[in-house]
Design an enzyme around this catalytic site. Sequence first.
Site, PDB file in Angstrom:
ATOM      1  CG  PHE A 145      -1.846   1.252   1.141  1.00 49.48           C
ATOM      2  CD1 PHE A 145      -2.981   1.234   0.359  1.00 49.48           C
ATOM      3  CD2 PHE A 145      -1.533   2.412   1.829  1.00 49.48           C
ATOM      4  CE1 PHE A 145      -3.799   2.352   0.259  1.00 49.48           C
ATOM      5  CE2 PHE A 145      -2.346   3.535   1.740  1.00 49.48           C
ATOM      6  CZ  PHE A 145      -3.477   3.507   0.953  1.00 49.48           C
ATOM      7  CG  ASP A 230       5.873   3.796   1.562  1.00 53.58           C
ATOM      8  OD1 ASP A 230       5.810   4.533   2.572  1.00 53.58           O
ATOM      9  OD2 ASP A 230       4.897   3.630   0.795  1.00 53.58           O
ATOM     10  CE  LYS A 259      -0.319   7.101   6.295  1.00 52.93           C
ATOM     11  NZ  LYS A 259      -1.475   7.882   5.850  1.00 52.93           N
TER      12      LYS A 259
END
Length: 404
Positions: A145, A230, A259
């Site tokens: 993801f 990531d 984030k």
Amino acid sequence: MIDDMLRTPEAIRDAERWTAHNYHPLPVVISSAEGCWLTDVDGRRYLDCLAGYSALNFGHRHPTLIAAAHAQLDRLTLTSRAFIHDQFADFCRELAELCGKDLVLPMNTGAEAVETGIKVARKWGYQVKGVAPGQANIVVAEGNFHGRTTTIVSFSTDSDARADFGPYTPGFTVVPYGDLAALTAAIDENTVAVLIEPIQGEQGVVVPPEGYLPGVRRVCTEQNVLFIADEIQSGLGRTGDTFACDHENVTPDMYLLGKALGGGIVPVSAVAANADVLGVLRPGQHGSTFGGNPLACAVATEVVRLLATGEFQRRSTELGARLHAGLRSLIGRGLVAVRGRGLWAGLDIDPTLMSGREACERLAERGVLAKDTHGATIRLAPPLVITEEEIDHAPPQLPAPLAG
């Protein structure tokens, strides 16, 4: 059920009436928050065990971050990258130093960071590695993801994220996650990068086999391929180290961050790499009006400074061990497996008992907010400011028979 808890369900109905249904939120309407606690419109409090998918690593309204935002709001909020502002250099320098890299490229969202990484890797492949024009490929992992842009969903194996959004962008080879032999076999003369999550968050906090990340690092070095990590969910203290790659002493060529970098206040993302990689970009080839804006930099610089103390990494390690011990005690009582690292856990529920969604609804009834994924899995990722008492409070709130 949970709908009965709310005296103002019209807020939920209005949201459903006026919003595209791209999310299926729990029927809770939050009006305020502090630290690890959320309060809904009826005054009911909830322990936040999702932390905005790690965007709230430092909790809600951390005083240092709020103060930085307030101070910057009174001075300057946006210039665009057409000009340099007085917060920009400090942020880029301090984040580069935290990552051990030469350069930083600020963006806004995690998906933008991933798209940036893809573009940079392709350009590096053509200009530095010498890949034939238009032939660059990137190796990625099943269960990944990395976001939901049209390019990113082209290499997703999640049918919800991918189906009906074609035609799909070429240039990606998908291999099983954690399978070093398959990854090695997929690399050819046109491969410019391997893009993986050191821990797959959306998939259910899946930790790869020991030795996998060092193996990826070794293969990428041998084959002259960029290793792109990531760390948008796994990085910035979540797993007990600054980066999840640190647990196996692995340094990728490129970090993708987001984030938590915005402190739960503003969207901030970044790509960090050395000059021989990020240096392939020239003016006009990539950018963002809001990327690296003054407000974002002011907040994100304080995030980097909080991490530089090491306090939050230690808290994640120590309190994470406590969380995982409490969760493992429930295996065999409705829990099938517990995975994760630091203050990050994926719980597999016996699907014959209930779905992950139902378990999260029951948790909400008992004052704990979490998120399900992939049917019968729950993810827990509380803010790193959580206390021992709050950690001990969470596992017993799991619905019977999980918590007895």
